[in-house]
Design a protein around this motif. Structure first.
Motif, mmCIF file in Angstrom:
data_model
loop_
_atom_site.group_PDB
_atom_site.id
_atom_site.type_symbol
_atom_site.label_atom_id
_atom_site.label_comp_id
_atom_site.label_asym_id
_atom_site.label_seq_id
_atom_site.Cartn_x
_atom_site.Cartn_y
_atom_site.Cartn_z
ATOM 1 N N LEU A 126 0.867 -1.136 0.656
ATOM 2 C CA LEU A 126 -0.285 -0.523 -0.083
ATOM 3 C C LEU A 126 0.662 1.435 0.057
ATOM 4 N N ALA B 265 -2.495 0.255 -3.979
ATOM 5 C CA ALA B 265 -2.727 -1.057 -3.494
ATOM 6 C C ALA B 265 -1.821 -2.110 -4.832
ATOM 7 N N TYR C 62 -10.017 -7.189 0.356
ATOM 8 C CA TYR C 62 -10.360 -6.248 1.561
ATOM 9 C C TYR C 62 -11.137 -5.188 1.366
ATOM 10 N N MET D 123 -11.075 -1.766 3.167
ATOM 11 C CA MET D 123 -10.299 -0.801 3.185
ATOM 12 C C MET D 123 -10.351 0.314 4.197
ATOM 13 N N ARG E 279 -13.606 4.256 -2.740
ATOM 14 C CA ARG E 279 -12.954 3.379 -3.936
ATOM 15 C C ARG E 279 -13.042 2.656 -5.062
ATOM 16 N N CYS F 211 -3.281 4.222 5.397
ATOM 17 C CA CYS F 211 -4.428 3.558 4.987
ATOM 18 C C CYS F 211 -3.772 2.076 5.231
ATOM 19 N N ALA G 284 -5.691 -2.223 5.192
ATOM 20 C CA ALA G 284 -6.271 -3.790 4.333
ATOM 21 C C ALA G 284 -6.655 -4.764 4.981
ATOM 22 N N TYR H 177 -6.899 -5.364 11.026
ATOM 23 C CA TYR H 177 -5.935 -4.857 9.450
ATOM 24 C C TYR H 177 -4.717 -5.477 9.392
#
Length: 124
Positions: A4, A24, A32, A34, A72, A96, A98, A111
């Motif tokens: 990422l 990504a 995923y 996010m 997204r 950020c 995932a 995450y």
């Protein structure tokens, strides 16, 4: 392994706007949920916003509701954070992340993959 990379941070005056992007690679992005988190100097990292795998569900910490929007684009493997009406207290490094929880999550431990972060500084 998912990589990422965040971008879009910078210095902005209070009341201004920024849009953060997180690109990504190395995995199937749509698998995923996010999220965006932030960490201010001397403080714990905190949840900011999250989005489900298809974008149909979003949720936010109370202090950013109505000002920030997470979105997204699965075709571009990218998640965004539009930040409006910025305040000095929004100053932080923004990360950020995932999550294998496709609905998204506000919980940091859910995450698995994290970016390196991008600095956002809001001047008063």
């Amino acid at each position: 392994q998912v990589q990422l990379v965040e971008s879009g941070g910078g210095l902005v005056q209070a009341g201004g706007s920024l849009r953060l992007s997180c690109a990504a690679s190395g995995g199937t992005f749509r698998n995923y949920g996010m999220g965006w988190f932030r960490q201010a100097p001397g403080k714990e990292r905190e949840f900011v916003a999250a989005i489900s795998w298809a974008g149909g569900t979003t949720f936010y910490r109370d202090s950013v509701k109505g000002r920030f929007t997470i979105s997204r684009d699965n075709a571009k493997n990218t998640v965004y954070l539009q930040m409006n009406s910025l305040k000095p207290e929004d100053t932080a490094v923004y990360y950020c992340a995932a999550s294998g929880r496709i609905s998204g999550s506000s919980l940091e431990y859910e995450y698995r993959y994290w970016g390196q972060g991008t600095q956002v500084t809001v001047s008063s």
